[in-house]
Design an enzyme around this catalytic site. Structure first.
Site, PDB file in Angstrom:
ATOM      1  N   LYS A   1      40.127  43.664  19.712  1.00 23.62           N
ATOM      2  CA  LYS A   1      39.310  43.085  20.748  1.00 23.62           C
ATOM      3  C   LYS A   1      38.273  41.995  19.861  1.00 23.62           C
ATOM      4  O   LYS A   1      38.260  40.888  20.313  1.00 23.62           O
ATOM      5  CB  LYS A   1      38.372  44.141  21.477  1.00 23.62           C
ATOM      6  CG  LYS A   1      37.423  43.369  22.525  1.00 23.62           C
ATOM      7  CD  LYS A   1      36.913  44.573  23.165  1.00 23.62           C
ATOM      8  CE  LYS A   1      37.808  45.216  24.119  1.00 23.62           C
ATOM      9  NZ  LYS A   1      37.080  46.424  24.711  1.00 23.62           N
TER      10      LYS A   1
ATOM     11  N   ARG B   1      30.978  47.823  22.822  1.00 25.42           N
ATOM     12  CA  ARG B   1      32.240  48.111  23.417  1.00 25.42           C
ATOM     13  C   ARG B   1      32.944  48.520  21.968  1.00 25.42           C
ATOM     14  O   ARG B   1      33.086  47.694  20.701  1.00 25.42           O
ATOM     15  CB  ARG B   1      32.858  46.931  23.855  1.00 25.42           C
ATOM     16  CG  ARG B   1      32.678  46.376  25.084  1.00 25.42           C
ATOM     17  CD  ARG B   1      33.324  45.279  25.436  1.00 25.42           C
ATOM     18  NE  ARG B   1      32.777  44.585  26.505  1.00 25.42           N
ATOM     19  CZ  ARG B   1      33.325  44.565  27.951  1.00 25.42           C
ATOM     20  NH1 ARG B   1      34.390  45.392  28.069  1.00 25.42           N
ATOM     21  NH2 ARG B   1      32.617  44.241  28.796  1.00 25.42           N
TER      22      ARG B   1
ATOM     23  N   GLY C   1      41.106  52.585  27.531  1.00 23.80           N
ATOM     24  CA  GLY C   1      40.053  53.788  28.055  1.00 23.80           C
ATOM     25  C   GLY C   1      39.906  54.848  27.199  1.00 23.80           C
ATOM     26  O   GLY C   1      39.555  55.903  27.599  1.00 23.80           O
TER      27      GLY C   1
ATOM     28  N   MET D   1      38.390  54.794  24.188  1.00 27.65           N
ATOM     29  CA  MET D   1      37.033  55.161  23.698  1.00 27.65           C
ATOM     30  C   MET D   1      35.886  54.605  24.365  1.00 27.65           C
ATOM     31  O   MET D   1      36.164  54.195  25.454  1.00 27.65           O
ATOM     32  CB  MET D   1      37.335  54.218  22.252  1.00 27.65           C
ATOM     33  CG  MET D   1      37.856  55.049  21.373  1.00 27.65           C
ATOM     34  SD  MET D   1      38.018  54.180  19.613  1.00 27.65           S
ATOM     35  CE  MET D   1      39.080  52.745  20.156  1.00 27.65           C
TER      36      MET D   1
ATOM     37  N   ARG E   1      44.071  39.644  24.831  1.00 24.48           N
ATOM     38  CA  ARG E   1      45.053  40.378  23.931  1.00 24.48           C
ATOM     39  C   ARG E   1      46.276  40.295  24.437  1.00 24.48           C
ATOM     40  O   ARG E   1      46.749  40.337  25.419  1.00 24.48           O
ATOM     41  CB  ARG E   1      44.658  41.888  23.867  1.00 24.48           C
ATOM     42  CG  ARG E   1      44.664  42.417  25.089  1.00 24.48           C
ATOM     43  CD  ARG E   1      44.127  43.996  25.057  1.00 24.48           C
ATOM     44  NE  ARG E   1      44.043  44.572  26.457  1.00 24.48           N
ATOM     45  CZ  ARG E   1      43.386  45.800  26.781  1.00 24.48           C
ATOM     46  NH1 ARG E   1      42.530  46.417  25.904  1.00 24.48           N
ATOM     47  NH2 ARG E   1      43.387  46.131  27.845  1.00 24.48           N
TER      48      ARG E   1
ATOM     49  N   HIS F   1      43.654  52.634  35.699  1.00 21.61           N
ATOM     50  CA  HIS F   1      44.260  53.393  34.150  1.00 21.61           C
ATOM     51  C   HIS F   1      45.642  53.896  34.383  1.00 21.61           C
ATOM     52  O   HIS F   1      46.475  53.869  33.507  1.00 21.61           O
ATOM     53  CB  HIS F   1      43.315  54.476  34.243  1.00 21.61           C
ATOM     54  CG  HIS F   1      43.299  55.334  32.985  1.00 21.61           C
ATOM     55  ND1 HIS F   1      44.282  56.517  33.384  1.00 21.61           N
ATOM     56  CD2 HIS F   1      43.233  55.067  31.649  1.00 21.61           C
ATOM     57  CE1 HIS F   1      44.182  57.169  32.019  1.00 21.61           C
ATOM     58  NE2 HIS F   1      43.729  56.392  31.210  1.00 21.61           N
TER      59      HIS F   1
ATOM     60  N   ARG G   1      81.233  66.154  16.576  1.00 22.40           N
ATOM     61  CA  ARG G   1      81.237  67.451  16.092  1.00 22.40           C
ATOM     62  C   ARG G   1      82.309  68.468  16.949  1.00 22.40           C
ATOM     63  O   ARG G   1      82.331  68.885  18.087  1.00 22.40           O
ATOM     64  CB  ARG G   1      79.916  68.323  16.664  1.00 22.40           C
ATOM     65  CG  ARG G   1      78.627  67.476  16.023  1.00 22.40           C
ATOM     66  CD  ARG G   1      77.454  68.040  16.643  1.00 22.40           C
ATOM     67  NE  ARG G   1      76.005  67.875  15.728  1.00 22.40           N
ATOM     68  CZ  ARG G   1      75.251  66.872  15.952  1.00 22.40           C
ATOM     69  NH1 ARG G   1      75.500  66.064  16.911  1.00 22.40           N
ATOM     70  NH2 ARG G   1      74.298  66.859  14.999  1.00 22.40           N
TER      71      ARG G   1
ATOM     72  N   ARG H   1      84.249  65.371  12.287  1.00 24.11           N
ATOM     73  CA  ARG H   1      84.134  66.657  11.476  1.00 24.11           C
ATOM     74  C   ARG H   1      84.647  67.917  11.829  1.00 24.11           C
ATOM     75  O   ARG H   1      84.831  68.590  12.987  1.00 24.11           O
ATOM     76  CB  ARG H   1      82.491  66.850  11.763  1.00 24.11           C
ATOM     77  CG  ARG H   1      81.833  68.015  10.733  1.00 24.11           C
ATOM     78  CD  ARG H   1      80.361  68.249  10.835  1.00 24.11           C
ATOM     79  NE  ARG H   1      80.085  68.810  12.013  1.00 24.11           N
ATOM     80  CZ  ARG H   1      78.849  68.813  12.493  1.00 24.11           C
ATOM     81  NH1 ARG H   1      77.660  68.462  11.675  1.00 24.11           N
ATOM     82  NH2 ARG H   1      78.670  69.644  13.235  1.00 24.11           N
TER      83      ARG H   1
ATOM     84  N   GLU I   1      74.371  67.179   3.005  1.00 20.05           N
ATOM     85  CA  GLU I   1      73.134  67.778   3.697  1.00 20.05           C
ATOM     86  C   GLU I   1      72.777  69.117   3.161  1.00 20.05           C
ATOM     87  O   GLU I   1      71.997  69.734   3.705  1.00 20.05           O
ATOM     88  CB  GLU I   1      73.702  68.357   5.197  1.00 20.05           C
ATOM     89  CG  GLU I   1      75.210  69.019   5.274  1.00 20.05           C
ATOM     90  CD  GLU I   1      75.508  69.314   6.846  1.00 20.05           C
ATOM     91  OE1 GLU I   1      75.009  69.075   7.810  1.00 20.05           O
ATOM     92  OE2 GLU I   1      76.881  69.592   6.703  1.00 20.05           O
TER      93      GLU I   1
ATOM     94  N   SER J   1      78.296  61.120   4.561  1.00 19.83           N
ATOM     95  CA  SER J   1      77.703  60.868   5.811  1.00 19.83           C
ATOM     96  C   SER J   1      76.415  61.886   5.557  1.00 19.83           C
ATOM     97  O   SER J   1      76.595  63.048   5.459  1.00 19.83           O
ATOM     98  CB  SER J   1      78.347  60.985   7.089  1.00 19.83           C
ATOM     99  OG  SER J   1      77.594  60.921   8.109  1.00 19.83           O
TER     100      SER J   1
ATOM    101  N   GLY K   1      73.910  64.178   6.632  1.00 16.67           N
ATOM    102  CA  GLY K   1      73.439  64.994   7.680  1.00 16.67           C
ATOM    103  C   GLY K   1      72.015  65.219   7.632  1.00 16.67           C
ATOM    104  O   GLY K   1      71.554  66.703   6.714  1.00 16.67           O
ATOM    105  N   THR K   2      70.967  64.431   7.900  1.00 17.72           N
ATOM    106  CA  THR K   2      69.665  64.701   7.533  1.00 17.72           C
ATOM    107  C   THR K   2      68.996  65.850   8.600  1.00 17.72           C
ATOM    108  O   THR K   2      67.875  66.215   7.978  1.00 17.72           O
ATOM    109  CB  THR K   2      69.245  63.373   7.920  1.00 17.72           C
ATOM    110  OG1 THR K   2      69.598  62.876   9.228  1.00 17.72           O
ATOM    111  CG2 THR K   2      69.258  62.523   6.829  1.00 17.72           C
TER     112      THR K   2
ATOM    113  N   CYS L   1      74.271  60.729   9.982  1.00 18.04           N
ATOM    114  CA  CYS L   1      74.460  60.988  11.273  1.00 18.04           C
ATOM    115  C   CYS L   1      73.717  61.955  11.984  1.00 18.04           C
ATOM    116  O   CYS L   1      74.017  62.678  12.946  1.00 18.04           O
ATOM    117  CB  CYS L   1      75.755  61.526  11.343  1.00 18.04           C
ATOM    118  SG  CYS L   1      76.267  62.969  10.357  1.00 18.04           S
TER     119      CYS L   1
ATOM    120  N   TYR M   1      76.178  52.359   7.613  1.00 17.76           N
ATOM    121  CA  TYR M   1      75.777  52.383   9.095  1.00 17.76           C
ATOM    122  C   TYR M   1      74.940  53.557   9.428  1.00 17.76           C
ATOM    123  O   TYR M   1      74.845  54.502   8.623  1.00 17.76           O
ATOM    124  CB  TYR M   1      77.303  52.611   9.593  1.00 17.76           C
ATOM    125  CG  TYR M   1      77.957  54.003   9.423  1.00 17.76           C
ATOM    126  CD1 TYR M   1      77.663  55.110  10.103  1.00 17.76           C
ATOM    127  CD2 TYR M   1      78.830  54.189   8.206  1.00 17.76           C
ATOM    128  CE1 TYR M   1      78.298  56.273  10.027  1.00 17.76           C
ATOM    129  CE2 TYR M   1      79.346  55.355   8.179  1.00 17.76           C
ATOM    130  CZ  TYR M   1      79.015  56.297   8.816  1.00 17.76           C
ATOM    131  OH  TYR M   1      79.732  57.860   8.576  1.00 17.76           O
TER     132      TYR M   1
HETATM  133  C1  PEP Z   1      73.080  67.306  10.213  1.00 19.76           C
HETATM  134  O1  PEP Z   1      72.884  68.439   9.654  1.00 19.76           O
HETATM  135  O2  PEP Z   1      72.183  66.246  10.106  1.00 19.76           O
HETATM  136  C2  PEP Z   1      73.958  66.917  11.343  1.00 19.76           C
HETATM  137  C3  PEP Z   1      74.499  65.967  11.675  1.00 19.76           C
HETATM  138  O3  PEP Z   1      74.988  68.324  11.465  1.00 19.76           O
HETATM  139  P1  PEP Z   1      74.561  69.174  12.846  1.00 19.76           P
HETATM  140  O4  PEP Z   1      73.298  68.761  13.254  1.00 19.76           O
HETATM  141  O5  PEP Z   1      75.725  69.410  13.618  1.00 19.76           O
HETATM  142  O6  PEP Z   1      74.163  70.416  11.894  1.00 19.76           O
HETATM  143 MG    MG Z   2      74.659  69.614   9.549  1.00 24.96          MG
END
Ligand code: PEP
Ligand code: MG
Length: 875
Positions: A26, A96, A105, A107, A340, A456, A562, A618, A746, A765, A767-768, A832, A852
């Site tokens: 602001k 203000r 709204g 604060m 704004r 609001h 999967r 997989r 993973e 890949s 596998g987070t 993935c 990717y």
């Molecule tokens: C992962 O572990 O990130 C993954 C993609 O496999 P899943 O979720 O099937 O264990």
């Molecule tokens: Mg996994």
């Protein structure tokens, strides 16, 4: 200390137009408007740095700041020719909040500061308007009492309601000067009773009280919740803007309004807004009076309307974005109070970005950077099926588009409670206030009985991308009885309704929905995004329907199929259980034979849709016990099917039990123990390809992925198995098949030994999901119990299962990518896990030079846009 107070009282104070970090949104905008020479009431901004200091130093405001503020007020006095606390021509101030990003709204604000028992008389004499002066004073006591002294608003409201009842009137406008006098006394008595002190008459005491309250409101419960939902860092703090008051409620030549330079719901290039003659700003936003369409101003105040339109154009050209503007007309003079970037729906965001490119205001690169990928989510989900039968019970304003169905709930707490039970709700309120923020977040949509398009409820819902119907005065809500009436129909808490925020209609029951239209501006923006991104975007899918959705949304392949998800079908699960419960490889092979045709036809269907694009399949990953019969009926069915005793089935189930199945007999460990399972799956893949070839369908190049690998030896053995199976099928069907074999990374060990593993892998890949689980040692399934505490205690900024933990999990990814590529230059890298659809994580993937990302079908467009932004930002 650096400079901490910045004036915007004068056009020539150019250097004071600092960044939002220092002045808050602001303050920065007021400074810029002043610099442009627009009519801004004089004032100054106390920097966010002071807020930082305030919280680090026992909530103390440095004396120096108050001293400097008083100096700044002298400048305002000079310009306005009024004096703060003066008994003949008093200057009144607004105080203000204003953080770096708008938190509508959330604060506090104090208006009309500087009024007391004496200055109110001076104001009356000066304006020759006793009613106005007294009304302003009572508003001030009410606001100050609430914001600074902590007295709940409803105490003041009740006093007004009781007064009106005694007098026998309905509207505030029917109260005259004497009435307000009486109420002022009642208000002061209330303050004395609650606060054990008289209402402060010293204007300087009022000033420091208000500054302090604004800083304190940064840490109010609702502000904290808003920050948490919107990932706004706690350390940012708020600035304080102090400005000469201007009044829209001094008579019929006064007005106040809110406007957007384009329609924030649809994005159309048209003036959009509301105003009220003879009113204060809060009357428009609070929805207590129904405002008029701003277009009517062309007739009621033509000169001002012309001036406004010119200013709107100037501001849009300067900011190169749609603006949300607040203004006031005081005795025929226009004042700009705020400008704004306006909050907008996803649809509007896209249309405005594309239109502004056409208008040559911005480039297509800027357009790509302009749209927040997360908001696309609201566009990609279904809208009401036009053909479906609907029983419309009420209508209101189409405040925020999209359709939603759910159980009617009248309180935010109830909406939150039902959310925990995974139930959909529609929050129904007479009007919403910032206290409802968590309920609005928990519900699928919002319906209010009062309030306009800028109320609001409307503003917050649009910001959240939630459907909202506001100002439906056809519904009569009874909070006590937990019901609302729409004509003769009574809807109780828990009944299901549907709202359509695009048309403003409220309907009985749940109405079916249809897929959204993603052509036109949407596809244009996506095409620009595709031009600028380097990361490919694939989808996670294992069904033809999801595969088709992913393709329609622009997926360039499947990054994760999967295969275990294909086994849960009612007809197949018996054979899966037969396979698991088998005691010998021969029995297992018999069961697998029954599963082969299912897998083959699944793959064929998917390959057909993907038409030559890459598909990562997989091999079986989850712990086998997930497929085991659980109920007595299931155990009975399987014992009959296998012709073994109930007892034997139970015994085998006990044998298969694992204490820690997520770290147990799963992933490639299954392939090592029971190679026939993976053999069957590979056979299905290759035979599906042979079938494609026969039917002249463009061949995909499958990427066969081995899960949960931690050593090179595992992938070496299993790669051999894939190759052998491929050779066999190629021979039987006399075809040549191209395929790749790779692994998921993973597990931390896999990341560290990526150089060994890459010898046998064509791709990695990440596998987070599992990598996050195993890096932190936090169970994916149980983290919900304490993650909130971790976020609250700032141990985590964000849930690491949603946005990648760059410093830990990210470090492992970088190590794996680097060591893997050192071993094999051509190694393809993707992600993935769920993070593949999260814009912040996608930015990391771009930095980590992955090839990717892969995400669920509905997140594919989000990922495309996020990938483009990641690349452009990196550049
Ligand atoms: C992962 O572990 O990130 C993954 C993609 O496999 P899943 O979720 O099937 O264990
Ligand atoms: Mg996994």
């Amino acid at each position: 200390m650096d400079k901490l107070i910045f004036s915007f009282s004068n056009k020539s104070l150019k250097n004071n137009a600092k960044s939002k970090e220092i002045l808050g949104g602001k303050g920065a905008n007021l400074a810029l408007m002043a610099k442009l020479g627009l009519p801004v009431p004089p004032g100054f901004t106390i920097s966010t740095k002071v807020c930082e200091y305030f919280y680090k130093n026992n909530k103390k405001i440095p004396k120096k700041i108050i001293k400097q503020a008083k100096k700044e007020i002298k400048i305002i006095e000079k310009i306005t020719k009024k004096l703060f606390g003066d008994l003949s021509n008093p200057l009144l101030l607004s105080v203000r909040s204003g953080s770096r990003v708008s938190m509508p709204g959330m604060m506090d604000t104090v208006l009309n500061l500087g009024l007391n028992d004496k200055t109110v008389i001076a104001l009356k004499n000066k304006t020759e308007n006793g009613r106005f002066a007294k009304d302003s004073y009572r508003r001030f006591i009410q606001m100050y009492g609430n914001v600074v002294l902590g007295i709940q608003s409803h105490f003041f409201e009740e006093l007004i309601e009781n007064y009106k009842l005694t007098k026998g009137v309905l509207q505030d406008t029917e109260l005259d000067e004497n009435d307000w006098d009486g109420l002022i006394q009642n208000f002061k008595d209330l303050v004395k009773e609650k606060n054990k002190k008289d209402f402060p008459q010293d204007v300087n005491e009022q000033l420091s009280g208000a500054i302090r309250a604004v800083f304190l409101s940064w840490d109010s419960k609702r502000a904290k919740i808003y920050r948490k939902i919107n990932y706004i860092p706690d350390h940012w703090g708020t600035a304080v803007n102090i400005q000469a008051m201007v009044f829209g409620n001094m008579g019929q030549d006064c007005a106040t309004g809110v406007a957007f330079t384009r329609n924030p719901s649809t994005g159309s290039k048209e003036l959009f807004g509301e105003y009220l003659i003879n009113a204060q700003g809060e009357d428009v936003v609070a929805g207590t009076r129904t405002p008029m369409n701003i277009i009517n101003m062309g007739k009621s105040m033509p000169k001002i309307f012309k001036q406004l339109k010119k200013i709107f154009k100037e501001l849009e050209t300067k900011y190169k974005d749609m603006q949300d503007i607040e203004f006031t007309v005081e005795n025929k003079k226009l004042w700009m109070l705020q400008s704004r970037s306006g909050k907008r729906t996803a649809k509007a965001a896209i249309k405005i970005a594309v239109d502004m490119v056409k208008e040559k205001l911005i480039t297509n690169k800027q357009a790509v950077l302009r749209v927040d990928p997360n908001i696309l989510d609201t566009l990609l989900h279904p809208t009401l099926d036009e053909k479906a039968e609907k029983i419309i019970i009420a209508s209101g304003l189409p405040a925020s588009p999209g359709a939603a169905s759910g159980k009617v709930t009248f309180s935010s707490d109830e909406a939150e409670r039902l959310k925990e039970q995974m139930q959909n709700t529609i929050l129904v309120r007479i009007e919403t206030s910032p206290e409802d923020i968590n309920g609005m977040h928990a519900s699928q949509g919002i319906l209010t009985a009062r309030g306009g398009m800028t109320s609001h409820a409307a503003v917050v819902a649009r910001g959240m991308g939630k459907p909202c119907v506001s100002g439906s005065n056809e519904i009569k809500i009874d909070y006590e009885k937990k019901l609302f009436k729409a004509g003769s129909i009574e809807i109780k808490e828990g009944d299901i309704i549907t709202i359509d925020g695009g048309s403003g209609k409220v309907m009985l029951g749940e109405i079916p929905t249809v897929k959204p239209d993603i052509s036109g501006d949407f596809s244009k923006l996506m095409a620009w995004a595709d031009k600028y991104r380097k990361l490919k975007v694939r989808t996670n899918s294992e069904t033809p329907v999801d595969t088709k959705t992913g393709r329609d949304f622009g997926a360039e392949g499947i990054g994760l199929c999967r295969t275990e998800h294909m086994f849960f079908d009612e007809k197949r699960i018996i054979s899966v259980r037969e396979m698991i419960l088998s005691n010998t490889p021969e029995d297992r092979k018999e069961a697998l034979k029954k599963l082969l045709p299912y897998q083959k036809s699944d793959f064929f269907e998917i390959f057909k849709i993907m038409n030559g694009l890459p598909v990562t399949v997989r091999l079986l990953d989850p712990p086998l016990h997930e497929f085991l019969p659980k109920t007595d009926k299931d155990i009975y069915d399987i014992s009959k099917e296998l012709n073994i005793s109930h007892q034997d089935v139970k015994f085998r189930i006990t044998e298969l039990h694992e204490d820690n199945p997520m770290l147990g007999h799963r992933g490639c460990r299954l392939g090592i123990s029971f190679p026939e399972i993976y053999e069957m799956q590979c056979q299905a893949i290759f035979e599906a390809l042979a079938q494609c070839k026969k039917k002249k369908i463009k061949l995909v190049i499958p990427e066969i992925m081995i899960p949960f690998v931690s050593t090179a030896a595992e992938i070496e053995i299993l790669r051999n198995l894939v190759d052998k199976t491929a050779q066999k099928i190629q021979k039987t069907h006399s075809i040549k098949i191209k395929y790749y074999v790779g692994t998921m990374i993973e597990l931390p060990r896999a990341a560290l030994r990526a150089n060994d593993i890459a010898k046998y892998a064509d791709f990695f890949s990440f596998g987070t999901n599992d990598l996050t689980q195993t890096t932190f040692g936090i169970s994916r399934d149980d983290s919900g119990k304490f993650l909130n505490d971790y976020v609250e205690n700032k141990i985590f900024n964000k849930d690491p299962f949603v946005s990648i933990d760059e410093r830990g999990v990210g470090e492992l990814i970088k190590i794996a990518a680097e060591r893997g590529r050192k071993q094999k230059k051509s190694l393809k890298l993707g992600i993935c896990g769920e993070h593949g659809g999260d814009p912040a994580s996608i930015e990391f993937c771009e930095k980590a030079k992955l090839n990717y990302v892969s995400c669920s079908p509905y997140r594919v467009p989000i990922a495309r846009l996020a990938a483009a932004q990641a690349y452009l930002k990196k550049k």
